[in-house]
Design a protein around this motif. Structure first.
Motif, PDB file in Angstrom:
ATOM      1  N   ALA A  56      59.758   3.959  49.040  1.00  0.00           N
ATOM      2  CA  ALA A  56      58.575   3.102  49.089  1.00  0.00           C
ATOM      3  C   ALA A  56      57.616   3.472  47.958  1.00  0.00           C
ATOM      4  CB  ALA A  56      57.881   3.224  50.435  1.00  0.00           C
ATOM      5  N   MET A  60      56.339   1.443  44.734  1.00  0.00           N
ATOM      6  CA  MET A  60      54.927   1.216  44.497  1.00  0.00           C
ATOM      7  C   MET A  60      54.530   1.642  43.099  1.00  0.00           C
ATOM      8  SD  MET A  60      53.659  -0.309  46.878  1.00  0.00           S
ATOM      9  CE  MET A  60      51.965  -0.169  46.334  1.00  0.00           C
ATOM     10  N   ALA A 130      58.972  -9.161  50.510  1.00  0.00           N
ATOM     11  CA  ALA A 130      58.916  -8.048  51.454  1.00  0.00           C
ATOM     12  C   ALA A 130      59.650  -6.824  50.925  1.00  0.00           C
ATOM     13  CB  ALA A 130      59.499  -8.464  52.798  1.00  0.00           C
TER      14      ALA A 130
ATOM     15  N   ILE B  55      56.758  -4.476  52.145  1.00  0.00           N
ATOM     16  CA  ILE B  55      57.115  -3.404  53.071  1.00  0.00           C
ATOM     17  C   ILE B  55      56.831  -2.035  52.462  1.00  0.00           C
ATOM     18  CG2 ILE B  55      59.131  -2.245  54.061  1.00  0.00           C
ATOM     19  CD1 ILE B  55      60.117  -4.881  55.001  1.00  0.00           C
ATOM     20  N   ALA B  56      57.090  -1.915  51.173  1.00  0.00           N
ATOM     21  CA  ALA B  56      56.851  -0.637  50.509  1.00  0.00           C
ATOM     22  C   ALA B  56      55.367  -0.276  50.570  1.00  0.00           C
ATOM     23  CB  ALA B  56      57.319  -0.703  49.055  1.00  0.00           C
ATOM     24  N   ALA B  57      54.531  -1.262  50.303  1.00  0.00           N
ATOM     25  CA  ALA B  57      53.095  -1.004  50.315  1.00  0.00           C
ATOM     26  C   ALA B  57      52.601  -0.716  51.731  1.00  0.00           C
ATOM     27  CB  ALA B  57      52.349  -2.194  49.727  1.00  0.00           C
ATOM     28  N   ARG B  59      54.248   0.660  54.024  1.00  0.00           N
ATOM     29  CA  ARG B  59      54.650   2.024  54.302  1.00  0.00           C
ATOM     30  C   ARG B  59      53.717   3.014  53.604  1.00  0.00           C
ATOM     31  NH1 ARG B  59      54.335   5.784  55.866  1.00  0.00           N
ATOM     32  NH2 ARG B  59      55.329   7.708  55.225  1.00  0.00           N
ATOM     33  N   MET B  60      53.396   2.709  52.373  1.00  0.00           N
ATOM     34  CA  MET B  60      52.545   3.614  51.604  1.00  0.00           C
ATOM     35  C   MET B  60      51.159   3.724  52.224  1.00  0.00           C
ATOM     36  SD  MET B  60      54.118   5.034  49.357  1.00  0.00           S
ATOM     37  CE  MET B  60      52.714   5.796  48.551  1.00  0.00           C
ATOM     38  N   GLY B  61      50.704   2.615  52.739  1.00  0.00           N
ATOM     39  CA  GLY B  61      49.393   2.624  53.350  1.00  0.00           C
ATOM     40  C   GLY B  61      49.327   3.511  54.575  1.00  0.00           C
ATOM     41  N   GLY B  62      50.478   3.933  54.997  1.00  0.00           N
ATOM     42  CA  GLY B  62      50.489   4.854  56.109  1.00  0.00           C
ATOM     43  C   GLY B  62      50.942   4.238  57.409  1.00  0.00           C
ATOM     44  N   GLN B 132      61.936   6.746  55.283  1.00  0.00           N
ATOM     45  CA  GLN B 132      60.876   6.841  56.285  1.00  0.00           C
ATOM     46  C   GLN B 132      61.047   5.770  57.358  1.00  0.00           C
ATOM     47  OE1 GLN B 132      59.198   9.895  55.282  1.00  0.00           O
ATOM     48  NE2 GLN B 132      57.282   8.802  55.227  1.00  0.00           N
TER      49      GLN B 132
END
Lengths: 352, 352
Positions: A56, A60, A130, B55-57, B59-62, B132
DNA sequence: GTGAAAGCGCTAACAA
DNA sequence: TTGTTAGCGCTTTCAC
């Protein structure tokens, strides 16, 4: 669920190795301009800490997503799974595609889309947004769908078209259906058959035409006529029965039949049995595509074996290679199918 | 490849709707504290712009990764695909799991791991770090592997154990193998069989034992002895032949046999044919697990149908529900298997 | 109820 | 050859 954080990040590695984040990143991505000793030092830290980059975060950061989409037709795929009739297309695709992905640190995600509907575009765009996949693999009958192809090309996403020979954006890969049909026909010709029937697939599959071409070509090369020997189905069992009936009801019925997929072949086999026509004694039979039920049929059927796994593997490799530099995709990749001779084909009876 | 950016981001939506990023995020995640009119306004912009969150973002956002891992044993899975014998476990799992994932905006990623080796831990940790995942689905024979379970529990990842009844971390899901074996046995008892043999699976599968238990229980309930009627195989064809031989070589051989999987059943069928023992006239046969070759065998075999798709779907649902609140996972979920009667079982001959 | 700030883990661009 | 800086798109604080 607690907010989950990466336990070991690039920072930890950088700290442990006493270098900057960037150097670690360079080592991970095998970029140039890093001294061998640095590489070694960083790799030691990576191994020591058990660091694995977050996909991820990599995405990013603006690089790859390490995700490749395998696009299949929703309806057909689900039908195959539900019928439990052993259509192992997806399995073979996973065998080749997934394993190859894994070898390169990629993952393959299977996506089913309603390819025939008018919201393909929306579905595909949603999947792209996505997942931001690095590549997409198209399978028949969508490998030459202009809507999909244009969309992918516009978005600059590498993609492979399995079962296509057309040049254009995306890599074309083919199992050379025409040649396979020719081989199958030649096998029968070699056994002395002169009236060889062919049950074609539906027109929305490009490969249907190629297979007919191969059969026609081989027949012509052997100086044999094809009049009244061609029937068409839709890859479904019922259509196979109808096609076989049309062929066998003729005044001068074929002594051998090649059907364009397993279901239609099995339908032909069943019809033959029903009519007391013995396979292979009275009728030789070849199936296009070597699914489990074909192998375990009685008799086990001679079949065209399509190297789906190899083609999928090749598709993945092309896409991955394409991420780095330009890969030459002008010529279609050919992974030829072969004929596996089993017990449904035999020499024609002399007495006829 | 050019650096690829999201075309429509949450920012665009926020600007278009004239609200803050935050409000958009809240709407996306269906969080409370947003006025209905705001929700509507934001959703209109989302629809208008065709926005789909990355989806990556996310996930990155927590938050979640919207990824669920389906963990299968590498060796067995690949062997199944390569043999092309129609083991459709993965297909059924995709049918249930993947489709359910899709319905919730999740994706299912199939991962093959060398579960028997000593680097499972490393492999699993690597997969977790890279992806993750929000959840993991374990399939037999690893559903009760303590190494895997502990690791997942430690990392606070929701997971499901298919083919397990043990309480503990993770959701246990079972097809009630014991009951299925009992049903199969009872079916044969009902047909008048008194000497019913059973070919068990290997011990590293918990379910092997349950199936034996079910058979034993049903035999006992019917007042029948089981001495000399139990053999064991390893789910492989060869082992099935050996087990069947042991059973049929007995002084008083069984008139019916239940084998714990398709390959061993087919081996038994082949051995019977080889010895001139007719199925079902001389020997009734039931297969545990209803794969394509079982359905298309001659005769089509009576089989225990395992609802793999339903169980997988349920597993996905549990995992997704678990992301939000606590789901009660104290009791195993039971999705019972059933017996599909075909032509390999018949009433025992009166003349015997 | 809503918005502004900070940061997730990583890479691209630039500087040194 | 290496390090520094600024984001990527989103969510999570925490103010308002």
């Amino acid at each position: 669920m607690a907010r989950r954080r990466q336990s070991v990040t690039i920072k930890h590695v950088a700290a442990d190795a006493g270098v900057s984040l960037q150097t670690v990143s360079r080592v991970i991505n095998k970029e140039p301009n890093v001294r061998p000793e640095m590489i070694e030092r960083v790799q030691a830290s990576i191994a020591k800490l058990g660091y694995v980059p977050s996909i991820a975060a990599q995405r990013m950061g603006g690089s790859r997503s390490y995700l490749i989409l395998a696009l299949n037709d929703r309806e057909r795929t689900i039908a195959g799974w539900q019928s439990r009739e052993g259509t192992d297309w997806v399995d073979q695709m996973l065998l080749g595609g997934m394993l190859t992905c894994a070898r390169h640190g990629y993952r393959m995600i299977v996506e089913l889309v309603d390819t025939h509907s008018d919201h393909i575009e929306r579905e595909l765009l949603a999947a792209i947004a996505a997942l931001q996949p690095d590549g997409v693999i198209l399978t028949p009958p969508h490998s030459e769908n202009p809507l999909i192809i244009d969309l992918l090309a516009e978005h600059r996403i590498s993609f492979a078209r399995i079962g296509s020979v057309k040049p254009g954006p995306g890599f074309a890969l083919t199992m050379d259906d025409e040649r396979a049909a020719r081989l199958a026909t030649e096998h029968l010709v070699g056994l002395g058959h002169r009236r060889i029937g062919f049950i074609a697939g539906p027109d929305d599959f490009e490969l249907s035409g190629w297979r007919v071409d191969g059969w026609r070509g081989a027949m012509a090369a052997a100086g044999l006529a094809t009049d009244g020997l061609l029937a068409q189905g839709d890859f479904g069992y019922a259509s196979g029965t109808a096609a076989a009936r049309a062929l066998l009801d003729a005044l001068d019925p074929p002594t051998a039949i090649i059907a364009s997929n397993d279901q239609m072949t099995l339908a032909t086999l069943a019809l033959a049995r029903e009519r007391g026509i013995e396979v292979p004694a009275d009728l030789s039979l070849i199936s296009f595509d070597d699914t489990p039920i074909v192998r375990f049929a009685h008799p086990p059927l001679t079949a065209v074996v399509q190297p789906i796994a190899e083609v999928s593997a090749k598709a993945v490799e092309l896409i991955i290679a394409d991420q780095a530099g330009q890969v030459d995709g002008s010529q279609p990749i050919v992974v030829p199918a072969r004929v596996e001779v089993r017990n449904s084909t035999t020499a024609i009876r002399e007495t006829e």
